[in-house]
Design a protein around this motif. Sequence first.
Motif, mmCIF file in Angstrom:
data_model
loop_
_atom_site.group_PDB
_atom_site.id
_atom_site.type_symbol
_atom_site.label_atom_id
_atom_site.label_comp_id
_atom_site.label_asym_id
_atom_site.label_seq_id
_atom_site.Cartn_x
_atom_site.Cartn_y
_atom_site.Cartn_z
ATOM 1 N N THR A 1 -22.109 -5.057 -3.749
ATOM 2 C CA THR A 1 -21.953 -4.594 -5.126
ATOM 3 C C THR A 1 -20.908 -3.481 -5.192
ATOM 4 O O THR A 1 -21.030 -2.465 -4.498
ATOM 5 C CB THR A 1 -23.297 -4.089 -5.676
ATOM 6 O OG1 THR A 1 -24.212 -5.192 -5.750
ATOM 7 C CG2 THR A 1 -23.130 -3.468 -7.054
ATOM 8 N N ALA A 2 -19.887 -3.688 -6.015
ATOM 9 C CA ALA A 2 -18.775 -2.734 -6.098
ATOM 10 C C ALA A 2 -17.794 -3.211 -7.166
ATOM 11 O O ALA A 2 -17.888 -4.344 -7.647
ATOM 12 C CB ALA A 2 -18.052 -2.634 -4.756
ATOM 13 N N VAL A 3 -16.866 -2.336 -7.491
ATOM 14 C CA VAL A 3 -15.696 -2.743 -8.259
ATOM 15 C C VAL A 3 -14.628 -3.134 -7.241
ATOM 16 O O VAL A 3 -14.340 -2.371 -6.316
ATOM 17 C CB VAL A 3 -15.185 -1.619 -9.171
ATOM 18 C CG1 VAL A 3 -13.937 -2.075 -9.924
ATOM 19 C CG2 VAL A 3 -16.272 -1.199 -10.150
ATOM 20 N N TYR A 4 -14.060 -4.318 -7.414
ATOM 21 C CA TYR A 4 -13.070 -4.851 -6.483
ATOM 22 C C TYR A 4 -11.679 -4.771 -7.101
ATOM 23 O O TYR A 4 -11.480 -5.143 -8.264
ATOM 24 C CB TYR A 4 -13.407 -6.286 -6.115
ATOM 25 C CG TYR A 4 -14.567 -6.393 -5.149
ATOM 26 C CD1 TYR A 4 -15.873 -6.160 -5.572
ATOM 27 C CD2 TYR A 4 -14.362 -6.707 -3.809
ATOM 28 C CE1 TYR A 4 -16.938 -6.228 -4.676
ATOM 29 C CE2 TYR A 4 -15.418 -6.792 -2.911
ATOM 30 C CZ TYR A 4 -16.704 -6.547 -3.358
ATOM 31 O OH TYR A 4 -17.746 -6.611 -2.468
ATOM 32 N N TYR A 5 -10.736 -4.288 -6.295
ATOM 33 C CA TYR A 5 -9.337 -4.160 -6.691
ATOM 34 C C TYR A 5 -8.449 -4.867 -5.664
ATOM 35 O O TYR A 5 -8.791 -4.922 -4.488
ATOM 36 C CB TYR A 5 -8.906 -2.697 -6.710
ATOM 37 C CG TYR A 5 -9.714 -1.759 -7.573
ATOM 38 C CD1 TYR A 5 -10.843 -1.126 -7.072
ATOM 39 C CD2 TYR A 5 -9.316 -1.480 -8.878
ATOM 40 C CE1 TYR A 5 -11.572 -0.234 -7.850
ATOM 41 C CE2 TYR A 5 -10.024 -0.588 -9.667
ATOM 42 C CZ TYR A 5 -11.151 0.027 -9.147
ATOM 43 O OH TYR A 5 -11.867 0.915 -9.917
ATOM 44 N N CYS A 6 -7.313 -5.343 -6.127
ATOM 45 C CA CYS A 6 -6.305 -5.792 -5.174
ATOM 46 C C CYS A 6 -5.065 -4.928 -5.370
ATOM 47 O O CYS A 6 -4.822 -4.386 -6.451
ATOM 48 C CB CYS A 6 -5.968 -7.267 -5.330
ATOM 49 S SG CYS A 6 -4.861 -7.651 -6.684
ATOM 50 N N ASN A 7 -4.297 -4.794 -4.307
ATOM 51 C CA ASN A 7 -3.067 -4.020 -4.365
ATOM 52 C C ASN A 7 -2.294 -4.236 -3.078
ATOM 53 O O ASN A 7 -2.755 -4.929 -2.157
ATOM 54 C CB ASN A 7 -3.371 -2.533 -4.568
ATOM 55 C CG ASN A 7 -2.315 -1.837 -5.417
ATOM 56 O OD1 ASN A 7 -1.126 -2.097 -5.261
ATOM 57 N ND2 ASN A 7 -2.752 -0.986 -6.316
ATOM 58 N N ALA A 8 -1.135 -3.651 -3.011
ATOM 59 C CA ALA A 8 -0.372 -3.700 -1.772
ATOM 60 C C ALA A 8 -1.199 -3.052 -0.663
ATOM 61 O O ALA A 8 -2.020 -2.171 -0.904
ATOM 62 C CB ALA A 8 0.943 -2.956 -1.960
ATOM 63 N N LEU A 9 -0.955 -3.494 0.548
ATOM 64 C CA LEU A 9 -1.705 -2.966 1.682
ATOM 65 C C LEU A 9 -1.374 -1.504 1.932
ATOM 66 O O LEU A 9 -0.209 -1.106 1.942
ATOM 67 C CB LEU A 9 -1.392 -3.792 2.928
ATOM 68 C CG LEU A 9 -2.013 -3.272 4.233
ATOM 69 C CD1 LEU A 9 -3.531 -3.318 4.149
ATOM 70 C CD2 LEU A 9 -1.501 -4.070 5.417
ATOM 71 N N PHE A 10 -2.410 -0.723 2.146
ATOM 72 C CA PHE A 10 -2.263 0.693 2.505
ATOM 73 C C PHE A 10 -3.245 0.965 3.625
ATOM 74 O O PHE A 10 -4.454 0.783 3.464
ATOM 75 C CB PHE A 10 -2.562 1.591 1.311
ATOM 76 C CG PHE A 10 -2.445 3.060 1.619
ATOM 77 C CD1 PHE A 10 -3.569 3.860 1.732
ATOM 78 C CD2 PHE A 10 -1.200 3.638 1.798
ATOM 79 C CE1 PHE A 10 -3.471 5.208 2.010
ATOM 80 C CE2 PHE A 10 -1.076 4.992 2.073
ATOM 81 C CZ PHE A 10 -2.219 5.779 2.172
ATOM 82 N N ARG A 11 -2.740 1.367 4.767
ATOM 83 C CA ARG A 11 -3.599 1.576 5.939
ATOM 84 C C ARG A 11 -3.991 3.038 6.140
ATOM 85 O O ARG A 11 -4.711 3.349 7.081
ATOM 86 C CB ARG A 11 -2.901 1.066 7.203
ATOM 87 C CG ARG A 11 -2.708 -0.447 7.223
ATOM 88 C CD ARG A 11 -2.185 -0.915 8.551
ATOM 89 N NE ARG A 11 -1.977 -2.351 8.641
ATOM 90 C CZ ARG A 11 -2.899 -3.226 8.950
ATOM 91 N NH1 ARG A 11 -4.144 -2.819 9.172
ATOM 92 N NH2 ARG A 11 -2.619 -4.509 9.029
#
Length: 128
Positions: free
Chosen positions: A91-101
């Motif tokens: 359970t969470a809010v899911y986001y996509c974006n460019a990879l950040f390590r």
Amino acid sequence: QVQLVESGGGLVQPGGSLRLSCAASGFTVTMNSMGWYRQAPGKECELVAIISSGSVSTNYADSVKGRFTISRDNAKNTVYLQMNSLKPEDTAVYYCNALFRGPLGKTCPTVVLWTGKWGQGTQVTVSS
């Protein structure tokens, strides 16, 4: 101008499945490594899935390995996250974006990425 629009979340019972979508504009997802991140209540931002540029490789957090699959459709400039065998702890809010390590900190949308923007995210709730 970069835009990221996540969709596909919802309420699902434990053991169920969802497929999240992330439609990107303003840049080409296939030319960039992309990630799905999540923000659970009271927890720090977590990077859960990575797909490399050109879709050469994928990687997953231990917490989702074997259950989640990241992919993309180059023609639609869209990244997906297939989530199976869902658990309440997903359970969470899911986001996509460019990879950040680097360190993500407490809140996903406050992380500054080269895209300069976060989408609104999509809520996933796993509960009986």
